[in-house]
Design a protein around this motif. Structure first.
Motif, mmCIF file in Angstrom:
data_model
loop_
_atom_site.group_PDB
_atom_site.id
_atom_site.type_symbol
_atom_site.label_atom_id
_atom_site.label_comp_id
_atom_site.label_asym_id
_atom_site.label_seq_id
_atom_site.Cartn_x
_atom_site.Cartn_y
_atom_site.Cartn_z
ATOM 1 N N LYS A 195 46.515 13.919 -13.646
ATOM 2 C CA LYS A 195 45.779 14.864 -12.823
ATOM 3 C C LYS A 195 46.520 16.189 -12.825
ATOM 4 N N LEU A 196 45.800 17.269 -12.818
ATOM 5 C CA LEU A 196 46.387 18.602 -12.807
ATOM 6 C C LEU A 196 46.322 19.158 -11.396
ATOM 7 N N ILE A 197 47.504 19.522 -10.869
ATOM 8 C CA ILE A 197 47.557 20.125 -9.541
ATOM 9 C C ILE A 197 47.614 21.626 -9.742
ATOM 10 N N ALA A 198 46.481 22.278 -9.697
ATOM 11 C CA ALA A 198 46.387 23.681 -10.056
ATOM 12 C C ALA A 198 47.169 24.575 -9.106
ATOM 13 N N GLN A 199 47.178 24.207 -7.844
ATOM 14 C CA GLN A 199 47.807 25.065 -6.860
ATOM 15 C C GLN A 199 49.291 25.270 -7.150
ATOM 16 N N ASN A 200 49.968 24.198 -7.518
ATOM 17 C CA ASN A 200 51.388 24.285 -7.797
ATOM 18 C C ASN A 200 51.697 24.230 -9.288
ATOM 19 N N GLU A 201 50.648 24.189 -10.105
ATOM 20 C CA GLU A 201 50.787 24.164 -11.551
ATOM 21 C C GLU A 201 51.669 23.010 -12.009
ATOM 22 N N TYR A 202 51.382 21.840 -11.504
ATOM 23 C CA TYR A 202 52.076 20.627 -11.923
ATOM 24 C C TYR A 202 51.060 19.613 -12.429
ATOM 25 N N ILE A 203 51.488 18.834 -13.407
ATOM 26 C CA ILE A 203 50.726 17.681 -13.871
ATOM 27 C C ILE A 203 51.432 16.440 -13.351
ATOM 28 N N THR A 204 50.697 15.503 -12.816
ATOM 29 C CA THR A 204 51.288 14.272 -12.306
ATOM 30 C C THR A 204 50.848 13.094 -13.164
ATOM 31 N N LEU A 205 51.820 12.373 -13.709
ATOM 32 C CA LEU A 205 51.559 11.182 -14.507
ATOM 33 C C LEU A 205 52.033 9.970 -13.723
ATOM 34 N N THR A 206 51.220 8.933 -13.683
ATOM 35 C CA THR A 206 51.631 7.697 -13.030
ATOM 36 C C THR A 206 51.489 6.549 -14.013
ATOM 37 N N GLY A 207 52.371 5.596 -13.928
ATOM 38 C CA GLY A 207 52.298 4.509 -14.887
ATOM 39 C C GLY A 207 53.069 3.281 -14.482
ATOM 40 N N GLU A 208 52.895 2.221 -15.271
ATOM 41 C CA GLU A 208 53.617 0.978 -15.083
ATOM 42 C C GLU A 208 54.174 0.559 -16.433
ATOM 43 N N VAL A 209 55.486 0.376 -16.519
ATOM 44 C CA VAL A 209 56.143 0.018 -17.767
ATOM 45 C C VAL A 209 56.323 -1.491 -17.826
ATOM 46 N N THR A 210 55.870 -2.112 -18.937
ATOM 47 C CA THR A 210 55.973 -3.560 -19.082
ATOM 48 C C THR A 210 56.515 -3.927 -20.456
ATOM 49 N N ASP A 211 57.026 -5.145 -20.548
ATOM 50 C CA ASP A 211 57.492 -5.701 -21.813
ATOM 51 C C ASP A 211 56.296 -6.120 -22.658
ATOM 52 N N ASN A 212 56.330 -5.775 -23.947
ATOM 53 C CA ASN A 212 55.195 -6.043 -24.830
ATOM 54 C C ASN A 212 54.909 -7.531 -24.975
ATOM 55 N N GLU A 213 55.955 -8.356 -24.977
ATOM 56 C CA GLU A 213 55.768 -9.783 -25.213
ATOM 57 C C GLU A 213 55.458 -10.544 -23.932
ATOM 58 N N THR A 214 56.214 -10.293 -22.897
ATOM 59 C CA THR A 214 56.094 -11.095 -21.678
ATOM 60 C C THR A 214 55.148 -10.497 -20.639
ATOM 61 N N GLY A 215 54.904 -9.177 -20.742
ATOM 62 C CA GLY A 215 54.096 -8.507 -19.739
ATOM 63 C C GLY A 215 54.830 -8.234 -18.445
ATOM 64 N N GLU A 216 56.123 -8.581 -18.382
ATOM 65 C CA GLU A 216 56.905 -8.370 -17.164
ATOM 66 C C GLU A 216 57.235 -6.895 -16.966
ATOM 67 N N ALA A 217 57.337 -6.494 -15.710
ATOM 68 C CA ALA A 217 57.675 -5.112 -15.379
ATOM 69 C C ALA A 217 59.082 -4.784 -15.858
ATOM 70 N N LEU A 218 59.281 -3.547 -16.328
ATOM 71 C CA LEU A 218 60.589 -3.090 -16.773
ATOM 72 C C LEU A 218 61.128 -2.071 -15.768
ATOM 73 N N PRO A 219 62.205 -2.391 -15.084
ATOM 74 C CA PRO A 219 62.765 -1.477 -14.083
ATOM 75 C C PRO A 219 63.695 -0.447 -14.710
ATOM 76 N N PHE A 220 63.834 0.688 -14.036
ATOM 77 C CA PHE A 220 64.803 1.734 -14.384
ATOM 78 C C PHE A 220 64.630 2.258 -15.813
ATOM 79 N N VAL A 221 63.389 2.324 -16.255
ATOM 80 C CA VAL A 221 63.084 2.943 -17.548
ATOM 81 C C VAL A 221 63.179 4.458 -17.397
ATOM 82 N N SER A 222 63.763 5.108 -18.395
ATOM 83 C CA SER A 222 63.897 6.567 -18.368
ATOM 84 C C SER A 222 62.621 7.215 -18.875
ATOM 85 N N ILE A 223 62.076 8.137 -18.093
ATOM 86 C CA ILE A 223 60.871 8.896 -18.468
ATOM 87 C C ILE A 223 61.229 10.366 -18.366
ATOM 88 N N TYR A 224 61.180 11.097 -19.481
ATOM 89 C CA TYR A 224 61.593 12.499 -19.453
ATOM 90 C C TYR A 224 60.811 13.323 -20.464
#
Length: 396
Positions: free
Chosen positions: A6-35
């Motif tokens: 979603k684009l927040i026009a007022q503050n000119e920010y884009i917000t991305l939300t997501g869930e990181v999982t393991d490809n094989e097990t489908g389990e959540a992956l904690p402390f993944v780096s997103i940059y």
């Protein structure tokens, strides 16, 4: 990985939300780096694998990198994210024969020694600043008694200056404290930020990176990490200490350090303090990120266990406390950028964070990059909210 854009026009920010999982097990992956590629702007997934990432709209054409040690990194442009699309990270375990290594004959201990000798090459030799998010969760016996979250700036000297950084406390997001054991009234702890920044193996030159006499090391594997490979080396210093060190194959930088120390059947590694505190377990994690040719702190966690006795010589256990403190770095400011950066040190180390707290400012937090609450933490928050209300009512 589940994304929405979603684009927040007022503050000119884009917000991305997501869930990181393991490809094989489908389990959540904690402390993944997103940059953002080519920048120091980033965030981290929580223990449920969920993240929320705010990026300046002017950088919307930059690639977002999702990386974790042991997995193949993913690079996606914000404009290519599909709403609620699931993307899973693929695990990749490498063998020694699959990796081109310059120093094939080095033992685990020799690799760590070389990494220690390469500190000047890999860590900043000029002053720098970090922006980050602190979370402090406290438990006494089985009861949670505190949840505190704040944003802060840290002004560091070069990496080998053995001194804690100056700190600017920017804002407090959550501050829930309920009744603590009466012992705390006499022995108030230091604030969470001070507890964290005084534990730094590289800056203060101690711990498993120094290859002490009692340490024994072994190369367990070689893992991919963000277009590079790292040695995974496990170490033991009997009877109390264990460590896992992740070291870059090419530069010999310490990429991640996991250190654990625990008492064994009432045999303690530290003396009991005069106020009755006896540390029985200490766990420290330090993870670093590469930026402009140097490595800077990315994530830090300190999780301890303290037995609180009635006094120095007493065998009467009053309670056990479990403090857990985390620091998530979301921006790096290098020496050449410092002159254009506003920093005002304001942290009094003799006052707890809650005593620095000002009125909550929702505008500050609107586009601030911090790990979001997990389901478990949300339940703890609701409990502490109600407990805090009850304490205030009882004190009227």
């Amino acid at each position: 990985m589940l994304f929405s854009l979603k684009l927040i026009a007022q503050n000119e920010y884009i917000t991305l939300t997501g869930e990181v999982t393991d490809n094989e097990t489908g389990e959540a992956l904690p402390f993944v780096s997103i940059y953002l590629e080519g920048t120091s702007i980033g965030t981290t997934s929580n223990t449920d694998g969920i993240f929320e990432f705010h990026i300046p709209e002017k950088l919307r054409n930059s690639k977002v990198i999702i990386s974790m040690i042991g997995y193949i990194s993913v690079a996606i442009q914000p404009s290519n994210f599909n709403s609620y699309q699931t993307i899973r990270l693929k695990e990749n375990m490498l063998t020694l024969s699959e990796v081109i290594i310059t120093d094939e004959q080095l033992s685990a201990k020799q690799i760590i020694k070389k990494a220690y000798e390469s500190l000047d090459d890999n860590y900043p030799l000029e002053p720098y600043l970090l922006e980050g998010f602190v979370r402090d969760l406290q438990k006494e016996d089985s009861t949670y008694i505190e949840l505190l979250e704040c944003a802060a700036k840290f002004s560091y000297e070069r990496y080998d200056v053995k001194h804690e950084p100056r700190v600017e406390l920017q804002a407090v997001r959550r501050n829930y404290i309920t009744n603590k054991h009466p012992w705390n009234e006499e022995w108030e702890r230091k604030n969470s930020i001070v507890d964290l920044i005084e534990d730094d193996f590289i800056r203060f030159n101690y711990g498993p990176i120094k290859v002490g006499r009692g340490w024994k090391y072994e190369i367990e594997s070689i893992l991919p990490f963000d277009k590079r490979q790292v040695y995974k080396i496990v170490g033991v210093d009997n009877p109390y200490s264990q460590a896992t060190l992740y070291i870059d194959v090419d530069s010999y930088a310490f990429v991640r350090i996991e250190y654990n120390r625990a008492a064994k059947k009432r045999s303690y590694y530290k003396r009991r303090l005069s106020n009755g505190q006896q540390e029985i377990a200490y766990n420290l994690t330090l993870e670093y990120q590469e930026y402009k040719g140097k490595w800077y702190l990315k994530y830090q966690k300190e999780e301890d266990t303290w037995a609180i006795f009635k006094g120095l010589e007493s065998n009467k256990l009053l309670f056990t406390k479990y403090p857990k403190k985390e620091l998530f770095i979301n921006r790096i400011i290098t020496q050449e950028e410092i002159g254009y950066y506003d920093f005002q040190a304001n942290l009094d180390i003799n006052r707890s964070i809650e005593n620095h707290s000002e009125q909550y400012n929702p505008d500050f937090w609107k586009n601030y990059n911090a790990p979001i609450l997990t389901k478990k933490l949300s339940i703890i928050e609701q409990y502490l909210k109600q407990a805090q209300i009850n304490v205030k009512s009882d004190n009227k």
